[in-house]
Design a protein around this motif. Structure first.
Motif, PDB file in Angstrom:
ATOM      1  N   CYS A   1       0.826  -1.205   0.000  1.00 47.52           N
ATOM      2  CA  CYS A   1       0.000   0.000   0.000  1.00 47.52           C
ATOM      3  C   CYS A   1       0.860   1.254   0.000  1.00 47.52           C
ATOM      4  O   CYS A   1       1.947   1.285   0.560  1.00 47.52           O
ATOM      5  N   SER A   2       0.343   2.298  -0.623  1.00 47.19           N
ATOM      6  CA  SER A   2       1.028   3.579  -0.654  1.00 47.19           C
ATOM      7  C   SER A   2       0.034   4.662  -0.274  1.00 47.19           C
ATOM      8  O   SER A   2      -1.120   4.635  -0.705  1.00 47.19           O
ATOM      9  N   TYR A   3       0.478   5.608   0.510  1.00 46.79           N
ATOM     10  CA  TYR A   3      -0.406   6.684   0.923  1.00 46.79           C
ATOM     11  C   TYR A   3      -0.445   7.811  -0.102  1.00 46.79           C
ATOM     12  O   TYR A   3      -1.324   8.631  -0.094  1.00 46.79           O
ATOM     13  N   HIS A   4       0.557   7.894  -0.977  1.00 47.00           N
ATOM     14  CA  HIS A   4       0.651   8.976  -1.949  1.00 47.00           C
ATOM     15  C   HIS A   4       0.671   8.402  -3.357  1.00 47.00           C
ATOM     16  O   HIS A   4       1.336   7.400  -3.603  1.00 47.00           O
ATOM     17  N   PRO A   5      -0.017   9.044  -4.295  1.00 48.30           N
ATOM     18  CA  PRO A   5       0.063   8.558  -5.676  1.00 48.30           C
ATOM     19  C   PRO A   5       1.439   8.854  -6.273  1.00 48.30           C
ATOM     20  O   PRO A   5       2.169   9.713  -5.788  1.00 48.30           O
ATOM     21  N   ALA A   6       1.775   8.149  -7.331  1.00 51.58           N
ATOM     22  CA  ALA A   6       3.059   8.368  -7.996  1.00 51.58           C
ATOM     23  C   ALA A   6       3.066   9.760  -8.609  1.00 51.58           C
ATOM     24  O   ALA A   6       2.070  10.212  -9.167  1.00 51.58           O
ATOM     25  N   ARG A   7       4.176  10.436  -8.499  1.00 44.40           N
ATOM     26  CA  ARG A   7       4.293  11.786  -9.050  1.00 44.40           C
ATOM     27  C   ARG A   7       5.291  11.769 -10.194  1.00 44.40           C
ATOM     28  O   ARG A   7       6.402  11.289 -10.045  1.00 44.40           O
TER      29      ARG A   7
END
Length: 69
Positions: free
Chosen positions: A29-35
């Motif tokens: 899981c990741s809390y931030h989307p890919a930038r």
């Protein structure tokens, strides 16, 4: 082994399986989307090729053949 000890071990096994399953499911899981930034992170120079390379006689390798020195 008494009936109470069997129930206790069964609870520990269930808790261990549930905990392991939760760790596996949450590990990706990741809390931030890919930038993706369209600009380069570091800008070197001002893009003025062939001018203002300093007042010395040093020319980086390959630049003299291009006519930049």
């Amino acid at each position: 082994m008494s009936q109470n000890e069997k129930k206790q071990r069964s609870r520990y096994r269930i808790a261990a399986v549930v905990g392991l399953l939760a760790m596996v499911l949450l590990s990706a899981c990741s809390y931030h989307p890919a930038r993706i930034d369209p600009e380069p992170p570091v800008v070197i120079g001002d893009g003025d090729h062939g001018h203002g390379h300093g007042d010395g006689d040093f020319c980086p390798p390959g630049q003299a053949k291009k006519g930049n020195c």
